[in-house]
Design a protein around this motif. Structure first.
Motif, PDB file in Angstrom:
ATOM      1  N   ILE A  62       0.847  -1.197   0.000  1.00  0.00           N
ATOM      2  CA  ILE A  62       0.000   0.000   0.000  1.00  0.00           C
ATOM      3  C   ILE A  62       0.880   1.245   0.000  1.00  0.00           C
ATOM      4  N   ARG A  63       1.901   1.241   0.831  1.00  0.00           N
ATOM      5  CA  ARG A  63       2.825   2.375   0.911  1.00  0.00           C
ATOM      6  C   ARG A  63       3.551   2.582  -0.420  1.00  0.00           C
ATOM      7  N   LEU A  64       3.938   1.484  -1.050  1.00  0.00           N
ATOM      8  CA  LEU A  64       4.616   1.549  -2.344  1.00  0.00           C
ATOM      9  C   LEU A  64       3.746   2.281  -3.371  1.00  0.00           C
ATOM     10  N   PHE A  65       2.468   1.974  -3.382  1.00  0.00           N
ATOM     11  CA  PHE A  65       1.525   2.630  -4.297  1.00  0.00           C
ATOM     12  C   PHE A  65       1.428   4.123  -3.998  1.00  0.00           C
ATOM     13  N   PHE A  66       1.252   4.478  -2.728  1.00  0.00           N
ATOM     14  CA  PHE A  66       1.193   5.889  -2.341  1.00  0.00           C
ATOM     15  C   PHE A  66       2.440   6.625  -2.832  1.00  0.00           C
ATOM     16  N   HIS A  67       3.598   6.069  -2.525  1.00  0.00           N
ATOM     17  CA  HIS A  67       4.846   6.772  -2.800  1.00  0.00           C
ATOM     18  C   HIS A  67       5.170   6.805  -4.288  1.00  0.00           C
ATOM     19  N   ALA A 294     -11.064   7.354  -2.529  1.00  0.00           N
ATOM     20  CA  ALA A 294      -9.851   8.171  -2.564  1.00  0.00           C
ATOM     21  C   ALA A 294      -8.694   7.419  -3.227  1.00  0.00           C
ATOM     22  N   MET A 295      -8.635   6.103  -3.031  1.00  0.00           N
ATOM     23  CA  MET A 295      -7.590   5.307  -3.681  1.00  0.00           C
ATOM     24  C   MET A 295      -7.765   5.311  -5.198  1.00  0.00           C
TER      25      MET A 295
END
Length: 319
Positions: A62-67, A294-295
């Motif tokens: 999930i963090r990888l996608f955000f960043h 939001a995603m």
């Protein structure tokens, strides 16, 4: 069979054209319906055992996608290794020793390539993997619009300039998300991803030793594994009650002044976000719905017009 070959040829030609011309085609949940109809099942087949073996990996994806999305759009630029011609994003301040899961994306890509060669972008794989990560951790699911392309370059400076840090204020978070076209409500919902995962002592030491807007019992518990000197890499869960369940406990913790990072607790600190945090704390369904929407919106962030793109065959390097 002949049609499928022709369709794949068209995709390859389109990917090549995107290297020369800016490509901002509208995303579609049926983008691979003919060219790679099993792509979602393939992604899930790798994500499910990865998250079962290590639930923290779900939070990492999930963090990888955000960043990825926060730096020049959702273009898989975060996956590129450094080359003699550019220094990429992996070792940016907010990513080094923080973002992980690259090998999971590699495993998915290898399986997708075996089924649908030169068809599915790494950026789309990351978007699908993030959705599955949330769902596999007992969170919501949603339809992922697809059709992204992969960037042919990456910049560490862009990552350093765009990614919010653990010491961010509420105002700076609202501003950073607004710069990406995301509202304060969407920022607050997306921050709920911190209902799963872990953070390094280095990133919350200042909060547990130097801040007053923190539950004393919670601070004392965190200090036991995060000394004032040393132990920078020691991990603590964002949510110490249900650390591997994607639920609304993040917001319940904020109301109780048990936010792990300064930037977390800033969302419930006497400011405009307080009311929404209370709402999410009391209603997990509202949070889950807002988070999913939001995603999808964040997943629609595209590289700037004119950015050279392609469908990478190896997510770590350009073709």
């Amino acid at each position: 069979m002949g049609f499928l070959f022709a369709a794949r040829g068209c995709v390859a030609a389109a990917a090549l054209l995107c290297v020369i011309l800016p490509c901002h085609a509208k995303l579609s949940t049926r983008f691979y319906a003919r060219t790679c109809p099993n792509v979602e099942a393939i992604v899930r087949s790798v994500m499910a055992p990865a998250v079962a073996a290590e639930p923290r990996m779900g939070a990492s994806i999930i963090r990888l996608f955000f960043h990825d999305c926060f730096v020049n759009g959702c273009d898989a630029s975060i996956l590129l290794d450094d080359t003699p011609t550019f220094t990429g994003e992996k070792n940016a301040g907010a990513n080094v020793n923080s973002v992980r899961g690259y090998e999971v994306i590699d495993a998915i890509k290898a399986r997708v390539e075996a089924s649908c060669k030169a068809t599915v972008s790494c950026a789309d794989i990351v978007a699908l993997a993030a959705r599955d990560a949330v769902n596999l951790l007992r969170g919501p699911t949603w339809n992922v619009p697809l059709g992204r392309k992969d960037s042919r370059t990456a910049t560490q400076s862009a990552a350093n300039a765009n990614l919010p840090g653990p010491g961010s204020s509420a105002a700076s978070l609202v501003s950073a998300f607004a710069a990406k076209g995301l509202s304060a409500r969407e920022m607050t919902a997306l921050s709920g991803a911190h209902t799963v995962g872990r953070a390094r002592c280095l990133f919350f030491r200042g909060r547990i030793y130097g801040e007053t807007n923190i539950n004393a019992t919670f601070a004392a518990a965190r200090r036991r594994t995060c000394p004032q000197a040393g132990g920078d890499g020691n991990l603590a869960p964002f949510d110490d009650r249900t650390p591997d369940a994607f639920d609304n406990a993040y917001y319940t913790n904020l109301v109780a002044r048990r936010g792990l990072l300064h930037s977390d607790q800033e969302l419930f600190n006497g400011g405009p976000q307080d009311a929404l945090v209370r709402k999410y704390s009391g209603n997990g369904k509202i949070f889950a719905g807002d988070f999913a929407k939001a995603m999808v919106k964040m997943g629609g962030l595209m590289p700037a017009a004119g950015t050279p793109t392609e469908v990478r065959l190896n997510c770590r390097k350009v073709n």
